[in-house]
Design a protein around this motif. Structure first.
Motif, PDB file in Angstrom:
ATOM      1  N   VAL A 194       0.838  -1.206   0.000  1.00  0.00           N
ATOM      2  CA  VAL A 194       0.000   0.000   0.000  1.00  0.00           C
ATOM      3  C   VAL A 194       0.871   1.254   0.000  1.00  0.00           C
ATOM      4  O   VAL A 194       0.725   2.138  -0.853  1.00  0.00           O
ATOM      5  CB  VAL A 194      -0.940   0.007   1.225  1.00  0.00           C
ATOM      6  N   ILE A 195       1.795   1.340   0.939  1.00  0.00           N
ATOM      7  CA  ILE A 195       2.607   2.557   1.067  1.00  0.00           C
ATOM      8  C   ILE A 195       3.615   2.656  -0.068  1.00  0.00           C
ATOM      9  O   ILE A 195       3.810   3.728  -0.652  1.00  0.00           O
ATOM     10  CB  ILE A 195       3.319   2.594   2.431  1.00  0.00           C
ATOM     11  N   GLY A 196       4.265   1.542  -0.425  1.00  0.00           N
ATOM     12  CA  GLY A 196       5.213   1.583  -1.537  1.00  0.00           C
ATOM     13  C   GLY A 196       4.540   1.939  -2.851  1.00  0.00           C
ATOM     14  O   GLY A 196       5.091   2.677  -3.664  1.00  0.00           O
ATOM     15  N   GLY A 197       3.331   1.419  -3.075  1.00  0.00           N
ATOM     16  CA  GLY A 197       2.598   1.780  -4.282  1.00  0.00           C
ATOM     17  C   GLY A 197       2.265   3.258  -4.319  1.00  0.00           C
ATOM     18  O   GLY A 197       2.348   3.904  -5.373  1.00  0.00           O
ATOM     19  N   LEU A 198       1.889   3.814  -3.169  1.00  0.00           N
ATOM     20  CA  LEU A 198       1.608   5.249  -3.102  1.00  0.00           C
ATOM     21  C   LEU A 198       2.879   6.076  -3.312  1.00  0.00           C
ATOM     22  O   LEU A 198       2.836   7.152  -3.927  1.00  0.00           O
ATOM     23  CB  LEU A 198       0.963   5.590  -1.755  1.00  0.00           C
TER      24      LEU A 198
END
Length: 243
Positions: free
Chosen positions: A200-204
């Motif tokens: 989630v955070i890496g994709g963002l």
């Protein structure tokens, strides 16, 4: 110019309003440094390589272990014991051979950080400890390069974008005026982490990087976006530059 193969590969970007061919050309010309090839670095690597960012540098001195594979998806079981940057290079080359992937098998520190960062347009930080994040932010501020910063722990994560060299935007120290205590920042080894949080955070983070390159949308400058994975809630906190 984009080759015929690149036009076919990036077709969904090229037909996308506000990105198009010019945006894909910007992606191809961009040079991005990623700190870490671990939980956050893995999705950032995957999506920036897939997006066609022309030059991607990854700095990490760690090797792949079995305990990484629950969340670090660019590595394979057979990569156990292999340098993470070399495993990530194999992943990148398999996915998109149009990308110049630069594997930097080193730990970024005060002695080499400025030299490592210098060739790149901006930095995406996926490091796993506060001291490295603070150092990267200081180096990027001195080099006047934007920084996409992210962090994860347990079931939660957050990200923001620092660009203090532009328009008196806030700095790392404005968001983190004091170093958090060790109990506030438990390591993955100590407290554990749910694998999808890193996605989630890496994709963002990858999304913010693409936005910075193409000029699409409003970057998370002066805004900290947090994600609570257990309750599936995003929250935003604004912060300002202090005197």
């Amino acid at each position: 110019m984009l080759t015929a193969d690149e036009i076919k590969r990036y077709q969904r970007h090229i037909v996308l309003k506000n990105v198009g061919g010019p945006g894909q050309q910007k992606l191809k010309a961009a040079k991005v440094l990623i700190i870490g090839a671990g939980g956050l670095g893995s999705p950032v690597i995957a999506y920036l390589v897939a997006a066609g960012v022309g030059t991607i540098g990854v700095v990490d001195d760690d090797i792949v272990s079995l305990s990484n594979l629950q969340r670090q998806m660019v590595h394979r079981t057979r990569d156990e014991g292999v340098a993470k940057v070399e495993s990530a290079r194999r992943f990148a080359n398999d996915l998109n051979d149009h990308v110049d992937f630069q594997a930097i098998n080193a730990r970024l520190d005060e002695t080499n950080g400025a030299e490592i960062i210098a060739p790149y347009d901006f930095v995406v930080d996926g490091s796993d400890n506060f001291d490295t994040r603070a150092l990267v932010a200081t180096l990027c501020e001195k080099a006047q390069k934007p920084l996409v910063a992210g962090a994860v722990s347990l079931f939660d994560g957050n990200l923001t974008v620092f660009a203090p060299h532009q328009n008196d935007n806030p700095r790392f120290a404005d968001l983190y005026p004091q170093r958090p205590s060790p109990d506030q920042l438990p390591s993955c080894e100590e407290a554990g982490i749910l694998g999808p949080i890193t996605a989630v955070i890496g994709g963002l983070q990858a999304m913010e990087a693409v936005k910075l390159i193409t000029g699409v949308g409003e970057p998370l400058i002066g805004r900290l976006l947090t994600y609570d994975g257990r309750d599936a809630r995003f929250r935003e906190m604004k912060y300002r530059r202090k005197a």
